[in-house]
Design a protein around this motif. Structure first.
Motif, mmCIF file in Angstrom:
data_model
loop_
_atom_site.group_PDB
_atom_site.id
_atom_site.type_symbol
_atom_site.label_atom_id
_atom_site.label_comp_id
_atom_site.label_asym_id
_atom_site.label_seq_id
_atom_site.Cartn_x
_atom_site.Cartn_y
_atom_site.Cartn_z
ATOM 1 N N THR B 140 -65.244 9.427 -10.173
ATOM 2 C CA THR B 140 -64.044 9.995 -10.864
ATOM 3 C C THR B 140 -64.218 11.606 -11.326
ATOM 4 O O THR B 140 -63.738 12.437 -11.618
ATOM 5 N N ASP B 141 -65.672 12.011 -11.009
ATOM 6 C CA ASP B 141 -66.033 13.400 -11.118
ATOM 7 C C ASP B 141 -65.436 14.133 -9.868
ATOM 8 O O ASP B 141 -65.365 13.643 -8.985
ATOM 9 N N LEU B 142 -64.878 15.160 -10.211
ATOM 10 C CA LEU B 142 -64.049 16.057 -9.132
ATOM 11 C C LEU B 142 -64.978 16.193 -8.187
ATOM 12 O O LEU B 142 -64.710 15.749 -6.753
ATOM 13 N N ALA B 143 -66.315 16.424 -8.240
ATOM 14 C CA ALA B 143 -67.201 16.676 -7.205
ATOM 15 C C ALA B 143 -67.473 15.747 -6.197
ATOM 16 O O ALA B 143 -67.591 15.524 -5.344
ATOM 17 N N ASN B 229 -63.348 12.687 -17.196
ATOM 18 C CA ASN B 229 -63.387 11.500 -16.514
ATOM 19 C C ASN B 229 -64.699 10.745 -16.871
ATOM 20 O O ASN B 229 -64.505 9.408 -16.949
#
Ligand code: SF4
Lengths: 218, 477
Positions: B140-143, B229
């Motif tokens: 869920t972390d964008l990266a 997130n």
């Protein structure tokens, strides 16, 4: 031997023996803490610093007298175009203006929380140096989910609850350390794409703060 | 990239991987841009702090102290976490941790889990184990989402997808989220991630996280993040499973007064990251109903037993050393063959592997000292690198030419004055330190080769006339 025993045994062997709580406690107390712990500014300047730091995060922020809180809250809600707000149990009525719908959080489901325009809370403490408001699960601050799912967070902070430094804030939190605690510094943001700061990913995309003057001695 | 987790046991040795990475100019550009931006931000917010050196010193002492009494603090954490309604598990190695977590997720009836970025879960290869058990993990972390959807691997501890630029990210999202008309501004891409994950946050009932700190005094856990997130995964599911290395413990709640100042400024160049969450066990009115912590050893207790390598465990995973490292900036993270890249990876990975794998990593450094300068808890990485080089030499026999060179190096690096003098000599001292693999072949002559590579890109980053140290001091002075 279970894994707990194995790991602890390996740790003790690695250190050349077991430690005692008494020894650990005494050694901990002897760790020098020569960094800044107390405020270095007078309180008015601390409030200024907090406002400055919050603006840096694109939060709207106003410092008002207690009698002006309602009108300021109304102004901010109108400016953000929000109508239906969830509020935690124990929020003082005196800060809620007419003309908006304030619904007390009755343990709403995640999907129900998603249906609100925003959330209005107070804070336990705010840290000027870092532009942070700290919320705990108590009256007026509420559950973590309620300040997370809605897209907008308006936080009313008493000037008396604003400190300058992180160490001062930790000292104030010490007594309630076991409560669910959230530090909020500006709205949700990411820098994962080419290190460009983008506001608003998963948490609230907008954060505003109303600082209520007075009561510093309280 | 294949999507297979980086594994030091099977990875190509650093020099070979580095040479390949050096040929990828897009990668170098992306990494250089990201590390430049983040270093500039860090320097600015660290410069604001007149007490930075005092904070670093206390940070170092807190971490050292914790390691000296690690058994006491782990037991204290366990006791307090349990009292607050959490369940504590101990895992000797990655396999045991995977087995515990998969078992807990299954017991919770999960066929999906939402995950917060956690290098520890990368270290143990958790996602593949979950998939194999029929449980789909959503990063869920964008990266991490970019990495997962792109079947890629993390290349940085804090900003795992910094090797990708917006066009590359857009292409991944267009394909994987089925969004042919997606724009390419960072805002468009973040909005797409928000839309993609929102429904999962609200629906999935099991969350998996790492931890930045475990607080012995209260049994609390602290997670530091930016996007929200993390808060979603920690707050909305019914079951939360947190995995943390045994090194993540801190003695007292008060200690966060230091660590929460050092970490965000060092990691992302912010005065405070947007969100920190601290939770203690379970609270019937707030958050998950079931909470598990898996305490992971996986080689850490061996590191504790090595007095010179022990400081490695003090690391708070800020990634500042990566951003400052000229070698990392040239090669990117994947060349390190491990989820921990950069200077910290160069010392952590071989030790986690009990020095049996990743033996080239202690050599993946110019020993310029930049990592030590920026480390918020003052880990003397160059010193640990030298120590590990000695260990490699010991393992491979004491009489080879390398061992002789090591002895010379040891003398130089034992004194800071000599260290600097050596640097001013153009860091030629590095030259004789050509690494051989166990078979005495493969990449002899690499280091001069790599240095040659650097000079090929002089216009991008010239070999400095002054050392980083000298430049840094002038700049701060
Ligand atoms: S070694 Fe120091 S600088 Fe590098 S990640 Fe760890 S704490 Fe940060």
């Amino acid at each position: 031997m279970d894994s707990r025993a194995v790991v602890l045994k390996k740790i003790r062997a690695a250190k050349g023996g077991a430690s005692s709580e008494a020894a650990a406690g005494a050694a901990w107390a002897a760790i020098p803490r020569r960094f800044t712990q107390a405020a270095t500014r007078e309180h008015g300047a601390v409030l200024e610093l907090l406002m400055d730091r919050l603006l840096d995060y694109d939060a709207q922020v106003s410092l008002v007298q207690p009698e002006a809180v309602r009108a300021t809250v109304a102004g901010m809600l109108t400016a953000r175009g929000v109508l239906r707000m969830v509020v935690p149990v124990g929020l003082p009525d005196a800060i809620l203006p007419q003309g908006f719908e304030f619904v007390v959080d009755a343990g709403f489901s995640n999907a129900e929380l998603d249906g609100f325009d925003g959330v209005l809370t107070m804070a336990k403490v705010a840290i000027a140096e870092t532009g942070t408001v700290v919320l705990q699960n108590t009256a007026g601050q509420g559950r973590r989910a309620a300040t997370l799912v809605p897209d907008y967070h308006l936080c009313v902070v008493r000037a008396a609850d604003v400190v300058e430094t992180v160490p001062e804030a930790m000292a104030r939190l010490e007594g309630t350390a076991a409560l669910a605690t959230t530090f909020v510094s500006g709205p949700s943001a990411t820098a994962d794409i080419e290190m460009t700061r983008i506001k608003g990913v998963h948490g609230p995309r907008f954060l505003d703060v109303v600082l209520v003057a007075g009561g510093e001695e309280a | 990239m294949s999507g297979v987790a980086l594994d030091p046991r099977t990875a190509v040795a650093f020099p070979m991987a580095a040479r390949a990475a050096m040929g990828d100019t897009q990668l170098q550009k992306n990494v250089r841009h990201a590390t430049d931006v983040i270093q500039a931000k860090r320097a600015r917010v660290v410069g604001e702090m007149p007490d930075w050196q005092e904070l670093r010193e206390t940070g170092k002492q807190i971490r050292q102290h914790t390691m000296e009494h690690l058994d006491v603090y782990l037991e204290e954490f366990e006791r307090n976490c349990t009292k607050a309604g959490g369940v504590v598990h101990w895992a000797q190695d990655a396999a045991e941790a995977r087995q515990i977590i998969v078992g807990l997720a299954k017991a919770a009836g999960a066929d999906e889990v939402i995950k917060i970025k956690s290098m520890t879960t990368e270290e143990i290869g958790l996602n593949a184990a979950l998939e194999a058990a029929g449980i789909h993990p959503f990063e869920t972390d964008l990266a991490e989402l970019i990495i997962q959807l792109g079947q890629d691997q993390p290349s940085h501890i804090v900003v795992p997808a910094l090797h990708k630029n917006r066009q590359q990210i857009r292409a991944i999202f267009q394909r994987e989220m089925n969004l042919p008309d997606l724009g390419e501004t960072p805002q468009d891409l973040a909005d797409a991630a928000r839309m993609f994950l929102r429904e999962k946050f609200l629906r999935v009932k099991t969350g998996v996280s790492g931890a930045n700190f475990l607080i012995a005094e209260t049994g609390g856990v602290c997670v530091v993040e930016s996007e929200g997130n993390g808060r979603m995964c920690l707050t909305l599911p019914e079951t939360l499973i947190t995995v943390a290395g045994i090194d993540k413990v801190v003695p007292r709640f008060q200690d966060l007064e230091v660590l929460l100042q050092l970490l965000p400024r060092s990691a992302t160049g912010e005065r405070m990251n947007p969100y920190n969450s601290i939770w203690t066990g379970v609270d019937a009115r707030d958050g998950p109903k079931a909470f598990h912590v898996v305490l992971l050893d996986n080689g850490r207790s061996e590191i504790l037993g090595d007095t010179e390598g022990r400081a490695t465990l003090n690391c708070i995973r800020c990634g500042a050393c990566q951003n400052a490292c000229p070698v990392y900036r040239q090669t990117g993270g994947h060349a390190y063959g491990s989820v921990y890249a950069g200077p910290i990876g160069a010392i952590l990975t071989p030790q986690l592997m009990q020095m049996e794998h990743a033996q080239s990593l202690p050599y993946a450094s110019s020993l310029c000292g930049a990592c030590y300068e920026v480390c918020p808890v003052k880990i003397n990485i160059p010193e640990v690198l030298i120590h590990l080089r000695n260990k490699v030499v010991e393992q491979n026999g004491p009489m080879n030419p390398e061992a002789l060179a090591m002895r010379a190096m040891g003398m130089i690096f034992r004194s800071e004055r000599r260290f600097r003098a050596a640097q001013r000599l153009g860091r030629v001292a590095e030259m004789p330190l050509v690494r051989k693999d166990g078979l005495g072949e493969g990449w002899i002559g690499w280091l001069p080769g790599l240095l040659g590579g650097w000079t090929q890109v002089r216009d991008l980053q010239a070999m400095p006339k002054e050392t980083f140290r000298e430049w840094w001091e002038k700049r701060n002075g």
